[in-house]
Design a protein around this motif. Structure first.
Motif, PDB file in Angstrom:
ATOM      1  N   ASP A 171       0.821  -1.216   0.000  1.00  0.00           N
ATOM      2  CA  ASP A 171       0.000   0.000   0.000  1.00  0.00           C
ATOM      3  C   ASP A 171       0.850   1.260   0.000  1.00  0.00           C
ATOM      4  O   ASP A 171       0.318   2.357   0.143  1.00  0.00           O
ATOM      5  CB  ASP A 171      -0.942   0.025   1.208  1.00  0.00           C
ATOM      6  N   GLN A 173       4.348   3.599  -1.678  1.00  0.00           N
ATOM      7  CA  GLN A 173       5.307   3.813  -2.770  1.00  0.00           C
ATOM      8  C   GLN A 173       6.626   3.123  -2.465  1.00  0.00           C
ATOM      9  O   GLN A 173       7.233   2.505  -3.349  1.00  0.00           O
ATOM     10  CB  GLN A 173       5.548   5.318  -2.963  1.00  0.00           C
ATOM     11  N   ILE A 176       6.278  -0.643  -3.077  1.00  0.00           N
ATOM     12  CA  ILE A 176       6.247  -0.978  -4.514  1.00  0.00           C
ATOM     13  C   ILE A 176       7.650  -0.874  -5.100  1.00  0.00           C
ATOM     14  O   ILE A 176       8.098  -1.755  -5.849  1.00  0.00           O
ATOM     15  CB  ILE A 176       5.277  -0.050  -5.273  1.00  0.00           C
ATOM     16  N   GLY A 188      -0.699  -2.974  -6.080  1.00  0.00           N
ATOM     17  CA  GLY A 188      -0.926  -1.877  -5.156  1.00  0.00           C
ATOM     18  C   GLY A 188      -2.328  -1.947  -4.577  1.00  0.00           C
ATOM     19  O   GLY A 188      -3.292  -2.165  -5.320  1.00  0.00           O
ATOM     20  N   LEU A 195       0.062   4.875  -5.918  1.00  0.00           N
ATOM     21  CA  LEU A 195       0.648   3.579  -6.271  1.00  0.00           C
ATOM     22  C   LEU A 195       0.770   3.370  -7.770  1.00  0.00           C
ATOM     23  O   LEU A 195       0.774   2.243  -8.259  1.00  0.00           O
ATOM     24  CB  LEU A 195      -0.210   2.464  -5.658  1.00  0.00           C
ATOM     25  N   ALA A 198       2.775   0.526  -9.596  1.00  0.00           N
ATOM     26  CA  ALA A 198       2.443  -0.893  -9.438  1.00  0.00           C
ATOM     27  C   ALA A 198       1.938  -1.488 -10.747  1.00  0.00           C
ATOM     28  O   ALA A 198       1.376  -0.790 -11.600  1.00  0.00           O
ATOM     29  CB  ALA A 198       1.396  -1.068  -8.345  1.00  0.00           C
ATOM     30  N   ILE A 201      -3.426  -2.198  -9.657  1.00  0.00           N
ATOM     31  CA  ILE A 201      -3.861  -1.398  -8.520  1.00  0.00           C
ATOM     32  C   ILE A 201      -5.325  -1.697  -8.220  1.00  0.00           C
ATOM     33  O   ILE A 201      -6.171  -1.686  -9.132  1.00  0.00           O
ATOM     34  CB  ILE A 201      -3.697   0.114  -8.794  1.00  0.00           C
TER      35      ILE A 201
END
Length: 213
Positions: A171, A173, A176, A188, A195, A198, A201
Motif C-alpha cells: 500500500d 510507494q 512498490i 498496489g 501507487l 504498481a 492497482i
C-alpha cells in the motif's frame, strides 16, 4: 491458474487496519515536540521503519536531536502503538484479506509477510491469521528499510522461490519500489495516484481476482 508461485504481503494497510494506529501514535509524539503532523505527512511514513519515520517527522518540524533521545522517542511511540493494538482481534482484518489468502493457499501458492513492523507476529496472532503464512519476515529480521528490497528478497529466499515467481501486495510507494528492486511483480492496494508504479492497482483486497499474472 496464476503463474506466480508465492504471494508476499505487507501487513499494515494491506491485510490489517493498523495504519490508523501508527498515525495516532506518531501524531501523539509529534504533538509532544510541537510539530504539526498531518495525515498527508503520514503518507511518507508508509512502508518505512520506525527510526526513518522519526527522522521524517523531525525533518518536518525542523528539529534536530541526538541518537539517544531519538531512540527514547521511538520506543515511546512504539509503546503507545502497542497500547492501541492491544485489543485487536479478527475484526481488525481488512475486508477480503483472509478470504483471498485462503484462495491462494487452495491453489498451492506460498504466502509470506514482508513487513517493516516489529509487531507483525503479535498482530497476526491477535487477528487469527498467523498460521496462514509459510514465512514471516518483519522489522526484527532486516537491517534496511523499504525501498531497499531486503525484506522481500529474504522472503523469497526463505520460501526457496525465485523473485520472478513472486508477487508483492503493498500500500506504499516505498513498498512498490522495494518489490520492483527485488525483481517481483507488484499489486498496489489503495490510491491509484500514490501507487501508480504498481503493475496492478486495486482499492482493497475485495477487488483482487485471480489470476493476476
Amino acid at each position: 491458474m496464476s503463474i506466480f508461485k508465492a504471494a508476499i504481503f505487507d501487513l499494515d494497510g494491506v491485510l490489517v487496519d493498523t495504519a490508523k494506529y501508527h498515525y495516532f501514535a506518531w501524531k501523539r509524539l509529534a504533538d509532544t515536540l510541537n510539530i504539526t503532523f498531518t495525515e498527508e505527512d503520514n503518507e511518507r511514513l508508509k512502508g518505512v521503519n520506525r527510526m526513518k519515520c522519526l527522522d521524517i517527522i523531525l525533518e518536518i518540524g525542523g528539529v534536530s536531536l541526538g541518537a539517544e533521545v531519538k531512540l527514547e522517542l521511538a520506543e515511546k511511540k512504539n509503546n503507545w502503538y502497542r497500547e492501541y493494538i492491544h485489543n485487536m482481534d479478527k475484526s481488525g482484518l481488512l475486508a477480503g484479506a483472509e478470504e483471498y489468502i485462503h484462495k491462494l493457499k487452495s491453489q498451492g501458492v506460498l504466502t509470506a509477510i514482508g513487513s517493516a513492523s516489529k509487531n507483525a507476529k503479535a498482530i497476526l496472532t491477535r487477528t487469527g491469521i498467523i498460521e496462514a503464512f509459510d514465512v514471516i519476515v518483519d522489522g526484527n529480521m532486516v537491517q534496511n528499510a523499504k525501498p531497499d528490497p531486503e525484506v522481500f528478497v529474504k522472503c523469497a529466499n526463505l520460501l526457496n522461490i525465485t523473485s520472478d515467481k513472486c508477487v508483492v501486495f503493498e500500500d506504499s510507494q516505498a513498498g512498490i519500489a522495494a518489490a520492483k528492486a527485488a525483481g517481483m511483480k507488484t499489486v498496489g492496494i489503495g490510491s491509484e495516484e500514490i501507487l501508480c508504479e504498481a503493475d496492478f492497482i486495486f482499492t482493497n483486497m475485495l477487488e483482487v481476482e485471480l489470476p493476476l499474472f
